[in-house]
Design a protein around this motif. Structure first.
Motif, PDB file in Angstrom:
ATOM      1  N   VAL A 850       0.877  -1.180   0.000  1.00 57.26           N
ATOM      2  CA  VAL A 850       0.000   0.000   0.000  1.00 57.26           C
ATOM      3  C   VAL A 850       0.906   1.218   0.000  1.00 57.26           C
ATOM      4  CG1 VAL A 850      -1.793   1.278   1.197  1.00 57.26           C
ATOM      5  CG2 VAL A 850      -1.785  -1.238   1.281  1.00 57.26           C
ATOM      6  N   ILE A 851       0.670   2.128  -0.967  1.00 54.29           N
ATOM      7  CA  ILE A 851       1.367   3.416  -0.981  1.00 54.29           C
ATOM      8  C   ILE A 851       0.349   4.452  -0.528  1.00 54.29           C
ATOM      9  CG2 ILE A 851       2.642   5.092  -2.351  1.00 54.29           C
ATOM     10  CD1 ILE A 851       3.406   2.852  -4.239  1.00 54.29           C
ATOM     11  N   TRP A 852       0.727   5.187   0.498  1.00 57.73           N
ATOM     12  CA  TRP A 852      -0.212   6.127   1.081  1.00 57.73           C
ATOM     13  C   TRP A 852       0.409   7.516   1.151  1.00 57.73           C
ATOM     14  CZ3 TRP A 852       1.838   8.476   5.311  1.00 57.73           C
ATOM     15  CH2 TRP A 852       2.892   7.786   5.967  1.00 57.73           C
ATOM     16  N   ALA A 853      -0.467   8.490   1.239  1.00 59.86           N
ATOM     17  CA  ALA A 853      -0.060   9.886   1.390  1.00 59.86           C
ATOM     18  C   ALA A 853      -1.122  10.601   2.205  1.00 59.86           C
ATOM     19  CB  ALA A 853       0.110  10.562   0.035  1.00 59.86           C
ATOM     20  N   GLU A 854      -0.672  11.485   3.093  1.00 57.20           N
ATOM     21  CA  GLU A 854      -1.586  12.200   3.981  1.00 57.20           C
ATOM     22  C   GLU A 854      -1.591  13.681   3.622  1.00 57.20           C
ATOM     23  OE1 GLU A 854      -0.323  11.427   7.933  1.00 57.20           O
ATOM     24  OE2 GLU A 854      -1.123   9.378   7.986  1.00 57.20           O
ATOM     25  N   LEU A 855      -2.819  14.248   3.598  1.00 58.15           N
ATOM     26  CA  LEU A 855      -3.020  15.676   3.340  1.00 58.15           C
ATOM     27  C   LEU A 855      -3.688  16.286   4.556  1.00 58.15           C
ATOM     28  CD1 LEU A 855      -4.371  15.517  -0.318  1.00 58.15           C
ATOM     29  CD2 LEU A 855      -2.115  16.272   0.405  1.00 58.15           C
ATOM     30  N   ALA A 856      -3.167  17.442   4.962  1.00 57.34           N
ATOM     31  CA  ALA A 856      -3.763  18.133   6.090  1.00 57.34           C
ATOM     32  C   ALA A 856      -5.113  18.692   5.674  1.00 57.34           C
ATOM     33  CB  ALA A 856      -2.841  19.235   6.577  1.00 57.34           C
ATOM     34  N   LEU A 857      -6.087  18.648   6.578  1.00 59.20           N
ATOM     35  CA  LEU A 857      -7.430  19.162   6.299  1.00 59.20           C
ATOM     36  C   LEU A 857      -7.419  20.680   6.269  1.00 59.20           C
ATOM     37  CD1 LEU A 857      -9.613  16.783   8.517  1.00 59.20           C
ATOM     38  CD2 LEU A 857      -9.055  16.574   6.098  1.00 59.20           C
ATOM     39  N   PRO A 858      -8.354  21.260   5.559  1.00 56.21           N
ATOM     40  CA  PRO A 858      -8.443  22.729   5.540  1.00 56.21           C
ATOM     41  C   PRO A 858      -8.660  23.270   6.945  1.00 56.21           C
ATOM     42  CG  PRO A 858      -9.765  21.788   3.785  1.00 56.21           C
ATOM     43  CD  PRO A 858      -9.336  20.643   4.649  1.00 56.21           C
ATOM     44  N   GLY A 859      -8.047  24.397   7.206  1.00 58.03           N
ATOM     45  CA  GLY A 859      -8.156  25.000   8.536  1.00 58.03           C
ATOM     46  C   GLY A 859      -7.105  24.551   9.498  1.00 58.03           C
ATOM     47  N   THR A 860      -6.303  23.566   9.125  1.00 57.09           N
ATOM     48  CA  THR A 860      -5.202  23.101   9.984  1.00 57.09           C
ATOM     49  C   THR A 860      -3.891  23.560   9.374  1.00 57.09           C
ATOM     50  OG1 THR A 860      -5.040  21.003   8.803  1.00 57.09           O
ATOM     51  CG2 THR A 860      -6.498  21.070  10.719  1.00 57.09           C
ATOM     52  N   PRO A 861      -2.837  23.711  10.141  1.00 59.94           N
ATOM     53  CA  PRO A 861      -1.546  24.131   9.575  1.00 59.94           C
ATOM     54  C   PRO A 861      -1.094  23.175   8.489  1.00 59.94           C
ATOM     55  CG  PRO A 861      -1.489  24.241  11.967  1.00 59.94           C
ATOM     56  CD  PRO A 861      -2.788  23.573  11.605  1.00 59.94           C
ATOM     57  N   GLY A 862      -0.785  23.747   7.301  1.00 58.12           N
ATOM     58  CA  GLY A 862      -0.328  22.939   6.185  1.00 58.12           C
ATOM     59  C   GLY A 862      -1.449  22.420   5.312  1.00 58.12           C
ATOM     60  N   GLY A 863      -2.719  22.776   5.552  1.00 64.54           N
ATOM     61  CA  GLY A 863      -3.812  22.230   4.782  1.00 64.54           C
ATOM     62  C   GLY A 863      -4.342  23.223   3.757  1.00 64.54           C
ATOM     63  N   GLY A 864      -5.103  22.741   2.765  1.00 60.59           N
ATOM     64  CA  GLY A 864      -5.795  23.566   1.809  1.00 60.59           C
ATOM     65  C   GLY A 864      -4.880  24.358   0.925  1.00 60.59           C
ATOM     66  N   GLU A 865      -4.991  25.706   1.001  1.00 59.83           N
ATOM     67  CA  GLU A 865      -4.213  26.623   0.169  1.00 59.83           C
ATOM     68  C   GLU A 865      -2.727  26.470   0.434  1.00 59.83           C
ATOM     69  OE1 GLU A 865      -5.213  28.516  -2.193  1.00 59.83           O
ATOM     70  OE2 GLU A 865      -7.359  28.067  -1.980  1.00 59.83           O
ATOM     71  N   ALA A 866      -2.353  26.099   1.662  1.00 62.82           N
ATOM     72  CA  ALA A 866      -0.931  25.966   1.977  1.00 62.82           C
ATOM     73  C   ALA A 866      -0.295  24.866   1.156  1.00 62.82           C
ATOM     74  CB  ALA A 866      -0.749  25.672   3.473  1.00 62.82           C
ATOM     75  N   VAL A 867      -1.068  23.837   0.833  1.00 66.55           N
ATOM     76  CA  VAL A 867      -0.526  22.748   0.020  1.00 66.55           C
ATOM     77  C   VAL A 867      -0.256  23.233  -1.391  1.00 66.55           C
ATOM     78  CG1 VAL A 867      -1.017  20.477  -0.939  1.00 66.55           C
ATOM     79  CG2 VAL A 867      -1.666  20.989   1.419  1.00 66.55           C
TER      80      VAL A 867
END
Length: 877
Positions: A850-867
Motif C-alpha cells: 500500500v502506498i499512502w499519502a496524507e493531506l492536512a485538512l483545511p483549517g489546519t496548519p499545512g492544509g488547503g491553500e498551503a498545500v
C-alpha cells in the motif's frame, strides 16, 4: 590377697609339722603305755617261767595288741629273742632294735626299720619281785599308720583353711569395693595428692567456705572466710556462739542450719553474699556448708557493667532500627527515636538543606530541622521544618565546621549557645533542659548535619563517656544517612531521566480513547515503558515493555528501546517483525556492553515487550509479545478475557521467531496493557493479581480514566517494589461515512475515472480545497501501480484528522523517491507526491503493498491553500 595366701600356707605348714610332731609323740607315748601295761600283766611272769612261753604269750599279745590299737606287741627275753610277734614266723628270732637301755631298767623309744616296715617302738623292762630284769616288752606302730592318721586329719585342716581364705577373700573384696566407691577408684597416693590439692584450693580460693556440725561447732573455715568474717586462727573446733568477731546475724544463720541462697549480710564495712546448704551424710541433718562472697566491689562493677550493657544495647538497636529505608527524613526520624529516652530526653536532627534533596552540602549551609523526638511534646525547641542559621558561637555551628562533637554540661552558663536565640534559650533552660551534646553527622569526610542530644530529667549533666557514646551512635547513623542521601540523588536522577524518556502527552488520534499511568518503584526506578504511536491509515500502535533491572542503566536502556520502537514503527512493519528487530538490537546492546570492560553495569540482560496495532476501519487488532504478560480485553458487555497470545521469548535471547495473533475487536471494547509490577507482589502471585485486575475492569460503562483509577485503587501497592505501567484503550470505529474505497480496472484509462470519482467524494466531505492535490496524488500513485505493479488495484480515501489517500496493488516492488534528470521523461511522480503531502510511505501486506499519502485538512496548519502554495513554490525541474 597375697598376704592372706602366704599366711594360710604358713599356717598349713605349721599345722602339718605340728601334727606330725604331735602324732609322733602320741605314737611314742602310746607305745610306752601299751608296753608298760602289758609288762605288768599278772600272767606275764608265770608264762615266762614255762617251757614254751610263746604258747601263752602269743595269743595274749595279739589280743592285747588289737585291743590297744597298736601294730605289734613283742615279748622277748633278755637276749632279745622274741616270744610273740604279729607275724608268727618272726617268733624265736632276734628283736630288731635297741634293748640295752631297757636291760638297765629304763624305758626306751626309737624309730627303726623292722619286719613291718618303718616303726616307732618302745621297749619296757619286765622286773621280778627283786627288781631284776627278767624279760623285755616292746610295743609300737608303723609309720604308715602314723601318716594315715595325719592324712585323715589333713582334709579337715585344708577345708578349714580354704573356708577361712574364702571368707577373707570375700571380706577383702567387699571392703575394697566400698573403698573404691568411696574413693572413686583412687589409690593412696592419689588420695594424698587430692587431699593436698583440695586443701590448697580450699585456702586459695577467693570465696569463703565454712563447715559446721550438728552441735553448732565450727569445723572448718578457709583463709578467705577468716578474712571476710574476721575470725581468729584458732576459731576451728569452737562453738559458733563463742567465736570472737563473728557478727550476730551471721552467727544466727550458722546456728540455724537453714537453707539460704544469695542472702546479703553486712560484716563491718563489707557486704557479704552468703549461701548455706544443710548436709545429710546419714540421712539426718548433721551440719551445714556455707559459702561467702564479698560483693562490695561487685556492686561497683555491676553498676559499670550494666551501664556498658545498656550502651551496647543502644548501639545494637541503632544498627537495626536506623536505616531501614533509603529515605533521608525517615532515617533522621529513626535516629531521633532510638536515643529517646535511653540516652537523652530530647533529640533533634538538623540536616543541611541540600542533603534532604540528595545533594552534597556546601560549607556554611543553613540547616533544616528534620526530626525531633522527646519524652514530652510541649518542649520549646525549634519545630520540624524550621530553617536554622546557627551562629558561629554555637556548638552546632562549630561541630558542623570542624566535624567534632561538643559537650555543653550547663546550658545556663553557655553564652555562645544562648546568643543564637536568647528568648528561646531562656525558655529551654526554664523548661528544665540543662545539658547538651552536639554531634555532627559526618560520613565519608562530609558533614551532613548535626544531631543534638538534650537532657532534662537527670540532674547530672552529660559526661565524657556519654560524649563518646553519642559520637559512636551518630557515626553509625551517618553512614545510613549518607546512603539515603546518595540513593535520593540517584533515584531523583533516574526518575528524571525516565520521565523524560516516557511520553509526556499522548499523540492525537481518533482510533481509541487512551488512559495511562506510570509509577516508578520506591527502591529504584526500573525500565518499564509504554507508548501510543499513530500509524498511517488512522491506525494506532500500543506498546508496553519492561527492561530487566533497576536504576539509571535500566532507564537509559528503556529510552533506547522506546526510540527504536518509534523508528521501527515508522517502517509500518508487522508486530512480529518489529519484535524481531528489537531482539536483534538488544543482542547488539548486550554484546557492546559485554565487550566494554569498564562498564560496571553489564548488559541489558533482557527485556519484554508487547506490541499491538489496532485498525479502526476493519476493527481488527494485530499483536505480538516477547515474554510479556498477555493483554486483557474487556468487551462492551463487561466480560473480561485474557487474550490468548503466543508468548515468544524475551528480547535478547535470539534464535526464536515471534508469532502474531489477530482478533476482531468490537467498538467500545477496552484493551488493557500492563507490566508485572501491577499484578505481581510479595503477598500475591501473578494468577491472583490477574483475577483482581479482571474484577476491577468488569465495568464497561466507565471510561478509560475511571477504569485506570479503579484498577489502581484496588491493586496498587503502598510501596511498590517494581515499576508499574498501565495502559487502557477504548476502541473507536472509523465509520463508512468517512471511508471511501474503489476497485480500479487494470488499464490506463481508469486513472481519469478514479480522479473524477475521488473529486466527487471530496465534494461530499466538504474537502473541495484538497481536490487538486488529492487528484494529482491519486493520479501519480494509480499510474505507478498500473505501470509497475500488478492487479488487482484498489483506492481508499480516509477522512480523519487528515485525508489519507491509499493505493493498493499486488506487487511488492517498493517505489523510491529520486531527483529526475532534465532529460528524463519520468521519475517525478513520487517527488510530486512528497511535495503535495505532509507524509507519505509504503507498507506491505500479505497480498502486496500500500502506498499512502496524507493531506492536512483545511483549517489546519499545512492544509488547503498551503498545500497548493507549497507546490507552486517548487523550483523548476
Amino acid at each position: 590377697m597375697a598376704i592372706v595366701v602366704l599366711l594360710a600356707a604358713g599356717a598349713l605348714l605349721a599345722l602339718v609339722l605340728q601334727s606330725r610332731h604331735d602324732i609322733d609323740r602320741e605314737a611314742r607315748n602310746r607305745s610306752v603305755a601299751v608296753a608298760e601295761t602289758f609288762a605288768h600283766q599278772l600272767g606275764l611272769q608265770p608264762a615266762l617261767k614255762t617251757s614254751d612261753p610263746s604258747v601263752l604269750l602269743q595269743p595274749l599279745a595279739e589280743q592285747t595288741r588289737k585291743a590297744a590299737g597298736v601294730d605289734f606287741i613283742v615279748v622277748m627275753d633278755t637276749n632279745g629273742i622274741r616270744y610273740s610277734h604279729p607275724q608268727p614266723d618272726r617268733i624265736g628270732k632276734r628283736f630288731v632294735g635297741t634293748i640295752e637301755p631297757s636291760l638297765q631298767g629304763k624305758v626306751h623309744t626309737e624309730s627303726v626299720e623292722g619286719p613291718l616296715g618303718k616303726e616307732i617302738q618302745a621297749v619296757v623292762p619286765v622286773k621280778d619281785a627283786d627288781g631284776k630284769v627278767v624279760a623285755l616288752v616292746s610295743a609300737g606302730l608303723t609309720v604308715e599308720n602314723v601318716t594315715g592318721a595325719l592324712d585323715r586329719q589333713l582334709p579337715v585342716i585344708l577345708l578349714a583353711i580354704a573356708t577361712g581364705l574364702a571368707l577373707a577373700t570375700v571380706g577383702t573384696w567387699l571392703i575394697s569395693r566400698r573403698l573404691r566407691r568411696q574413693t572413686h577408684g583412687l589409690g593412696t597416693q592419689e588420695m594424698t595428692r587430692m587431699y593436698e590439692h583440695h586443701d590448697a584450693v580450699l585456702h586459695a580460693v577467693r570465696e569463703g567456705v565454712v563447715i559446721t556440725d550438728g552441735d553448732g561447732q565450727l569445723l572448718l573455715a578457709n583463709d578467705e572466710a577468716k578474712r571476710l568474717l574476721g575470725l581468729p586462727e584458732n576459731a576451728e573446733g569452737r562453738p559458733i556462739g563463742d567465736v570472737p568477731g563473728l557478727e550476730r546475724r551471721m552467727s544466727d544463720l550458722l546456728l540455724s542450719g537453714r537453707e539460704a541462697t544469695d542472702e546479703v549480710i553486712g560484716s563491718g564495712d563489707r557486704l557479704l553474699v552468703v549461701n548455706q546448704r544443710p548436709t545429710h551424710p546419714r540421712g539426718r541433718p548433721e551440719g551445714a556448708v556455707v559459702t561467702i562472697r564479698d560483693s562490695t566491689e561487685m556492686q561497683i562493677l555491676t553498676t559499670r557493667a550494666e551501664t556498658a550493657r545498656r550502651r551496647l544495647k543502644l548501639l545494637y538497636d541503632a544498627g537495626g532500627d536506623i536505616g531501614t529505608t533509603l529515605d533521608v527524613v525517615r532515617t533522621a526520624e529513626e535516629l531521633a527515636a532510638v536515643a529517646v529516652p535511653r540516652f537523652a530526653d530530647f533529640v533533634t536532627v538538623d540536616l543541611a538543606d541540600q542533603v534532604i534533596d540528595g545533594d552534597e552540602p556546601a560549607p556554611g549551609a543553613d540547616m533544616r530541622r528534620t526530626a525531633i523526638s522527646g519524652i514530652r511534646s510541649d518542649h520549646p525547641l525549634y519545630p520540624v521544618g524550621r530553617l536554622i542559621d546557627f551562629l558561629p558561637s554555637t556548638p552546632q555551628a562549630r561541630g558542623y565546621g570542624t566535624g567534632r562533637a561538643e559537650l555543653v554540661p550547663d546550658l545556663s552558663e553557655a553564652p555562645g549557645w544562648q546568643a543564637q536565640d536568647p528568648p528561646r534559650a531562656r525558655a529551654i533552660v526554664d523548661y528544665g533542659i540543662h545539658s547538651l551534646i552536639a554531634a555532627p553527622l559526618m560520613a565519608r569526610g562530609v558533614v551532613l548535619g548535626v544531631v543534638n542530644f538534650w537532657r532534662s530529667q537527670k540532674h547530672e549533666p552529660f559526661d565524657e563517656d556519654e560524649l563518646s557514646l553519642a559520637e559512636e551512635l551518630v557515626a553509625r547513623a551517618a553512614v545510613s544517612m549518607d546512603n539515603a542521601r546518595r540513593y535520593t540523588r540517584e533515584h531523583a536522577l533516574a526518575v528524571t531521566l525516565q520521565r523524560s524518556l516516557l511520553p509526556r502527552a499522548l499523540p492525537e488520534q481518533s482510533a481509541m480513547d487512551v488512559a495511562h499511568f506510570y509509577l516508578p518503584a520506591q527502591s529504584g526506578v526500573g525500565g518499564d515503558w509504554f507508548d501510543v504511536i499513530p500509524l498511517p491509515g488512522s491506525r494506532v500502535a500500543l506498546v508496553v515493555g519492561d527492561v530487566v533491572g533497576h536504576g539509571l542503566h535500566a532507564a537509559a536502556t528503556m529510552g533506547r528501546l522506546r526510540t527504536a520502537v518509534h523508528n521501527f514503527s515508522s517502517l509500518d512493519l508487522p508486530p512480529d517483525e518489529i519484535l524481531a528487530r528489537l531482539d536483534d538490537l538488544v543482542q547488539r546492546i548486550d554484546h557492546d556492553h559485554n565487550g566494554d570492560s569498564d562498564d560496571a553495569d553489564g548488559g541489558v540482560l533482557g527485556a519484554t515487550c508487547l506490541y499491538a496495532v489496532y485498525d479502526p476501519v476493519s476493527q481488527r487488532c494485530t499483536m505480538a509479545r516477547a515474554g510479556h504478560l498477555p493483554p486483557l480485553l474487556v468487551a462492551p458487555d463487561g466480560s473480561t478475557q485474557i487474550v490468548e497470545l503466543p508468548a515468544g521469548p524475551p528480547l535478547g535471547l535470539g534464535g526464536m521467531p515471534f508469532e502474531t495473533a489477530e482478533l476482531d475487536v468490537a467498538e467500545g471494547s477496552q484493551l488493557v496493557l500492563y507490566t508485572d509490577g501491577l499484578v505481581e507482589e510479595r503477598t500475591r502471585d501473578i494468577g491472583e493479581g490477574l483475577e483482581l485486575l479482571r474484577a476491577a475492569l468488569s465495568h464497561p460503562d466507565r471510561d478509560p480514566h475511571d477504569s485506570c483509577r479503579a484498577v489502581l485503587d484496588m491493586m496498587l501497592p503502598a510501596r511498590p517494589t517494581d515499576d508499574v505501567a498501565l495502559l487502557i484503550a477504548r476502541t473507536r470505529t472509523l465509520g463508512p461515512d468517512r471511508v471511501a474505497q474503489w476497485d480500479v480496472p487494470f488499464e490506463p484509462s481508469a486513472v481519469g475515472a478514479m480522479r473524477s470519482v475521488a473529486a466527487k467524494k471530496l465534494d461530499e466531505w466538504d474537502l473541495t480545497e484538497l481536490g487538486f492535490a488529492a487528484e494529482l496524488i491519486l493520479s501519480e500513485l494509480i499510474t505507478n501501480a498500473l505501470r509497475h505493479g500488478s492487479g488487482p488495484v484498489r483506492v481508499r480515501l480516509l477522512r480523519d484528522h487528515n485525508l489519507t489517500c491509499e493505493v493498493w496493488d499486488s506487487s511488492s516492488t517498493a517505489p523510491h523517491l529520486r531527483y529526475a534528470a532534465t532529460t528524463d521523461e519520468g521519475g517525478r511522480g513520487l517527488f510530486l507526491v512528497a511535495q503535495l503531502s505532509e507524509h507519505w510511505g509504503t507498507r506491505y501486506t500479505p497480498e502486496g503493498k500500500v502506498i499512502w499519502a496524507e493531506l492536512a485538512l483545511p483549517g489546519t496548519p499545512g492544509g488547503g491553500e498551503a498545500v497548493l502554495t507549497a507546490f507552486l513554490d517548487v523550483d523548476p525541474l
